[in-house]
Design an enzyme around this catalytic site. Structure first.
Site, PDB file in Angstrom:
ATOM      1  N   ASP A 135      99.675 -67.167 107.228  1.00 20.03           N
ATOM      2  CA  ASP A 135      98.535 -67.449 106.761  1.00 20.03           C
ATOM      3  C   ASP A 135      98.508 -69.056 106.395  1.00 20.03           C
ATOM      4  O   ASP A 135      97.953 -69.438 105.690  1.00 20.03           O
ATOM      5  CB  ASP A 135      98.496 -66.909 105.171  1.00 20.03           C
ATOM      6  CG  ASP A 135      97.130 -66.868 104.649  1.00 20.03           C
ATOM      7  OD1 ASP A 135      96.134 -66.943 105.596  1.00 20.03           O
ATOM      8  OD2 ASP A 135      96.963 -66.770 103.554  1.00 20.03           O
ATOM      9  N   ILE A 136      98.624 -69.844 107.451  1.00 15.58           N
ATOM     10  CA  ILE A 136      98.477 -71.116 107.835  1.00 15.58           C
ATOM     11  C   ILE A 136      97.324 -71.602 107.794  1.00 15.58           C
ATOM     12  O   ILE A 136      96.412 -70.932 108.772  1.00 15.58           O
ATOM     13  CB  ILE A 136      99.587 -71.740 109.091  1.00 15.58           C
ATOM     14  CG1 ILE A 136     100.968 -71.579 108.602  1.00 15.58           C
ATOM     15  CG2 ILE A 136      99.095 -73.283 109.036  1.00 15.58           C
ATOM     16  CD1 ILE A 136     101.696 -71.905 109.646  1.00 15.58           C
TER      17      ILE A 136
END
Length: 399
Positions: A135-136
């Site tokens: 979830d960058i």
């Protein structure tokens, strides 16, 4: 009986903290800035609906230590809600910086990406199974006053399992997460490479990536090599992307002149906000504005009040009178105002002066001690000159 004792113990753990400010609240949970009895500040997260993210984030971060990762201290359950206690990070989300300023300067975006590559490379190097963040995005990257980033929110992170052929839980942010993260296969380290490429694109264009749309910067604005890097990092097929974050980082470093890397100047274009009060000051803006004249008045009182008879003539000539005024002023300017400004971090000195990035409390104490010594030396010099003038005046009167 054990369950009741556990619930009471969790209530006691939760009561150790006092809420300073609610940072974020939504349908899935609430994030608070809290302080304990010792004055230490933390972040407390309540998860209304939790599918294992709390334990997952705690189990991953509690065994990892890296300067670009947050620290976690505790997790427990309270009234059916999962609770996580984390390190409070003084800074601003990258997404807020982009929303406020638009696209970032070229080398600033590359510098942030290199730091991101550094911490993700650390995650991917974990044994026996690499840690994949999954979830960058700019919303999960915090820019600190010292120029360093922090990668946060490990609720979607997982350990890579070579046996599985697809992810058990489909999770991620549309636009940043790769196709395989939504059921097309199992995510591996190349999923984070995809997200890093999309985050770099967001920083360079100021436009958040959307599913099915090509947000790659145009060739006439950026070097062709950068366009190739972004295209390769964000390929639909994972086999066509960079093999590792290290390889991606090496390609990006090739775009930055060595003098900029050597001088650590990639953050030179992100200036700290021009404010008198520090970022953690929670007073309403009208109150802050009303207090500003108070600081100026207090400074005048300190300067002109500390000397008492500052402007009273000494009777030994203009030079001696001038030295007396300077002697009274140096006490206020060197011994009173610096501790006041440094202690309250007025004008955001912690953010604006790189010298205070590390060990700031020790450095400030040393500065104050040095200034007091200087004031003492100047006062001693004045007393010596004043004594000499007095003896000379006395001898003249006798003769």
């Amino acid at each position: 009986m054990y369950e009741l004792e556990q619930k009471l113990a969790n209530i006691q753990r939760d009561n150790l903290y006092t809420v300073i400010k609610v940072l974020k609240e939504g349908n899935f949970g609430r994030t608070e800035k809290v302080v304990n009895a010792n004055g230490w500040i933390f972040v407390r997260k309540y998860f209304y609906e939790d599918s294992g993210q709390t334990e997952n984030e705690y189990s991953i971060l509690s065994r990892l230590s890296h300067p670009l990762l947050p620290k976690v201290y505790d997790h427990y359950e309270l009234a059916g809600q999962k609770v996580l206690i984390e390190e409070y990070i003084d800074g601003v989300r990258l997404s807020d910086v982009i929303s406020r300023n638009g696209r970032l300067p070229f080398y600033t975006a590359l510098g942030i990406t290199l730091q991101l590559c550094s911490v993700v490379e650390f995650l991917h190097s974990q044994k026996p199974n690499p840690v994949i963040h999954r979830d960058i995005k700019p919303d999960n990257i915090i820019l600190q006053p010292n120029g360093q980033i922090k990668l946060i929110d490990f609720g979607a992170a997982r350990n890579f399992n070579s046996v599985k052929n697809r992810d058990t839980v489909l999770i991620g942010t549309v636009g940043y997460a790769p196709p395989e993260q939504f059921g097309f296969g199992q995510t591996d380290c190349r999923a984070d490479i995809y997200a890093i490429g999309k985050t770099l694109t967001h920083m360079l264009t100021g436009i958040a990536p959307e599913r099915g749309k090509n947000n790659i910067p145009s060739n006439n604005k950026f070097p062709p090599q950068l366009i190739k890097i972004i295209k390769k990092a964000t390929e639909f097929d994972p086999d066509h992307r960079y093999v590792s974050v290290k390889e991606l980082s090496k390609a990006i470093k090739g775009l930055i002149p060595s003098r900029i890397i050597k001088n650590n100047n990639v953050f030179g274009n992100i200036k700290p906000p021009k404010r008198i009060y520090p970022v953690y000051c929670n007073l309403p803006n009208p109150v802050k504005i009303l207090l500003m004249p108070f600081h100026a008045l207090l400074a005048l009182i300190l300067i002109f009040g500390c000397g008492g008879d500052m402007f009273t003539p000494t009777g030994f000539g203009f030079r001696d009178d001038l030295l007396k005024i300077l002697n009274d002023l140096d006490f206020a300017l060197l011994c009173i105002l610096p501790p006041y400004i440094l202690g309250f971090n007025l004008f955001n000195l912690n953010e604006r002066i790189k010298f205070f990035n590390k060990n700031r409390q020790i450095k400030k104490i040393v500065i104050v001690i040095v200034l007091i010594l200087i004031a003492g030396i100047l006062s001693s010099c004045f007393e010596s000159y004043h004594t000499a003038a007095y003896i000379k005046s006395t001898n003249s009167a006798v003769s």
